[in-house]
Scaffold this motif. Structure first.
Motif, PDB file in Angstrom:
ATOM      1  N   ASP A 232       0.684   6.745  -0.478  1.00  0.00           N
ATOM      2  CA  ASP A 232      -0.345   5.822  -0.259  1.00  0.00           C
ATOM      3  C   ASP A 232      -0.914   5.597  -1.666  1.00  0.00           C
ATOM      4  O   ASP A 232      -1.657   6.343  -2.501  1.00  0.00           O
TER       5      ASP A 232
ATOM      6  N   ARG B 201       0.864  -1.236  -0.075  1.00  0.00           N
ATOM      7  CA  ARG B 201       0.022  -0.039  -0.009  1.00  0.00           C
ATOM      8  C   ARG B 201       0.802   1.143   0.037  1.00  0.00           C
ATOM      9  O   ARG B 201       0.446   2.274  -0.884  1.00  0.00           O
TER      10      ARG B 201
ATOM     11  N   GLU C 183      -2.386   9.788  -1.660  1.00  0.00           N
ATOM     12  CA  GLU C 183      -2.122  10.890  -0.772  1.00  0.00           C
ATOM     13  C   GLU C 183      -0.687  10.908  -0.771  1.00  0.00           C
ATOM     14  O   GLU C 183       0.223   9.665  -0.607  1.00  0.00           O
TER      15      GLU C 183
ATOM     16  N   ARG D 204      -2.972   3.492  -2.720  1.00  0.00           N
ATOM     17  CA  ARG D 204      -4.431   3.108  -2.715  1.00  0.00           C
ATOM     18  C   ARG D 204      -5.198   4.614  -2.811  1.00  0.00           C
ATOM     19  O   ARG D 204      -6.284   4.538  -3.680  1.00  0.00           O
ATOM     20  N   THR D 205      -4.768   5.584  -2.165  1.00  0.00           N
ATOM     21  CA  THR D 205      -5.391   6.839  -2.247  1.00  0.00           C
ATOM     22  C   THR D 205      -4.901   8.073  -3.021  1.00  0.00           C
ATOM     23  O   THR D 205      -5.455   8.922  -3.244  1.00  0.00           O
TER      24      THR D 205
END
Length: 407
Positions: A99, A74, A104, A101-102
């Motif tokens: 990140d 991740r 960020e 996944r996001t």
């Protein structure tokens, strides 16, 4: 290598008009060629994503490198050169955590001046790095608490100017980290290896008070009980595993008859259970079917059985592996169709199956030997490249960090 001349990443395929400096934690493993595998490397599954971007996904103007990956794939940590992109000057390299996944993006505080050896803990909570305006020292940043702490023993050995250090590996739970202590001679003068318990703040000296050589690499088992490390001793670099509970130290790179390896060895990875050690060696007497002349070769040692076996074809060099030492990231010498010289491949040592991570034309690089760039179960691999055709719209003419998803 002095602290002043070391920087964050090494890209040996820099594009025209782009200069990229070298890694701090020794040198990146050589980008040697790849001979045919058995079985042959399969076509890549999944896709390639450029991760060294701004938070909105736009490409950077500065070069990035040295990507490392959390065990679940991740979070990725990497460095980006200054000036610009959050770094104040040309000699600066700032570390970032992304990140995946996001999207960020978080800049690691305290990085920027001669920053190197950046690594993220397997749980993604902590980031270790070295930095310093003159002599680089190791630090750990806790992303949960926002606290940065130096990795430095309370009782410093006497007899030398201990002014620099380097970062080893994290335990799987992220609660322990290995680091070395060095003197003004740079990496050639780092005789002390410590393990910091990040929950208690205590340090344990791993190497003896009067070491016979200088530490070369360090990796920890999942709970931090076992420590693997190399010791540069003249023209040899023996590898050891120490049980921190019993104090037992065991030599790893030995021939079938128990004799020490007849060549230099380099640590890559220690499995979470402390049983298996992945390493490269120039020895010719480690395993049947190994090289008959000195050539760098990947090996996997099983400390329970005492067996050392060759990994990959003759001349295969290991860059990294997952925390179980099952999925090994390799480059190999030679090469005949369908494999190509210089391909970066991921080998499942249990099944023998290989998957292509980056083609030869990408001249892919990885972080320093043993850095965590392979996610759990071999699902993702992080690497650096200056190739322009790995993702659409790559026009920044500098090296970037990418992730290949294989599952």
């Amino acid at each position: 290598m002095s602290a002043r001349t070391s920087a964050f990443f090494d890209d040996r395929s820099v594009r025209t008009r782009t200069a990229v400096t070298g890694f701090a934690l020794a040198a990146v493993l050589g980008l040697s060629a790849l001979p045919p595998a058995t079985p042959a490397a399969a076509a890549p599954r999944g896709g390639v994503e450029r991760i060294s971007t701004a938070a909105d996904g736009t490409q950077l103007t500065a070069a990035s490198g040295g990507g490392t990956l959390s065990a679940d794939g991740r979070y990725a940590a990497y460095g980006t050169q200054g000036p610009g992109e959050g770094c104040p000057a040309t000699f600066s390299t700032c570390a970032f955590v992304k990140d995946l996944r996001t999207g960020e993006l978080e800049q690691v505080p305290g990085t920027g001046v001669y920053t190197g050896s950046v690594s993220i803990s397997p749980d993604g909570r902590r980031v270790a790095y070295t930095t310093g305006s003159r002599f680089t020292k190791p630090y750990v940043y806790d992303r949960r608490t926002g606290r940065t702490e130096p990795l430095w023993p309370q009782e410093v050995p006497t007899g030398a100017h201990w002014e620099l250090g380097d970062v080893g590996g994290f335990s799987a739970d992220g609660d322990h980290v290995a680091y070395t202590l060095g003197n003004r001679n740079g990496n050639s003068g780092s005789p002390y290896l410590w393990v910091r318990d990040l929950t208690t703040g205590t340090d344990e000296l791993i190497t003896p008070q009067t070491p016979e050589g200088n530490v070369s690499g360090a990796r920890l088992s999942g709970d931090g009980r076992f420590v693997a490390y190399g010791v540069r001793d003249g023209d040899r670099t023996p590898l050891y595993v120490k049980d921190r509970t019993t104090g037992t130290v065991r030599r790893v790179d030995t021939a079938p008859d128990g004799a020490p390896a007849d060549g230099v060895s380099q640590l890559v990875q220690l499995s979470e259970d402390g049983r298996r050690v992945l390493f490269n060696s120039w020895a010719t007497d480690l395993a049947p079917g190994g090289p008959v002349r000195p050539v760098e070769q990947a090996y996997l040692a099983d400390l329970h059985t005492g067996r050392v076996r060759r990994v990959g074809a003759v001349g295969a060099v290991a860059h990294s592996a997952d925390r179980d030492c099952r999925f090994v990231l390799l480059k190999e010498h030679g090469g005949e169709p369908p494999a190509q010289q210089g391909d970066l491949v991921l080998l499942d040592v249990r099944t023998g199956k290989q998957r292509l991570v980056a083609p030869a034309g990408a001249s892919a690089t990885t972080a320093a030997p043993g850095a965590d760039v392979v996610a759990r179960h071999g699902g993702q691999v992080v690497f650096g490249s200056a190739a322009e055709d790995l993702v659409p719209g790559d026009t920044n003419e500098v090296s970037d960090v990418f992730v290949r998803r294989l599952k």
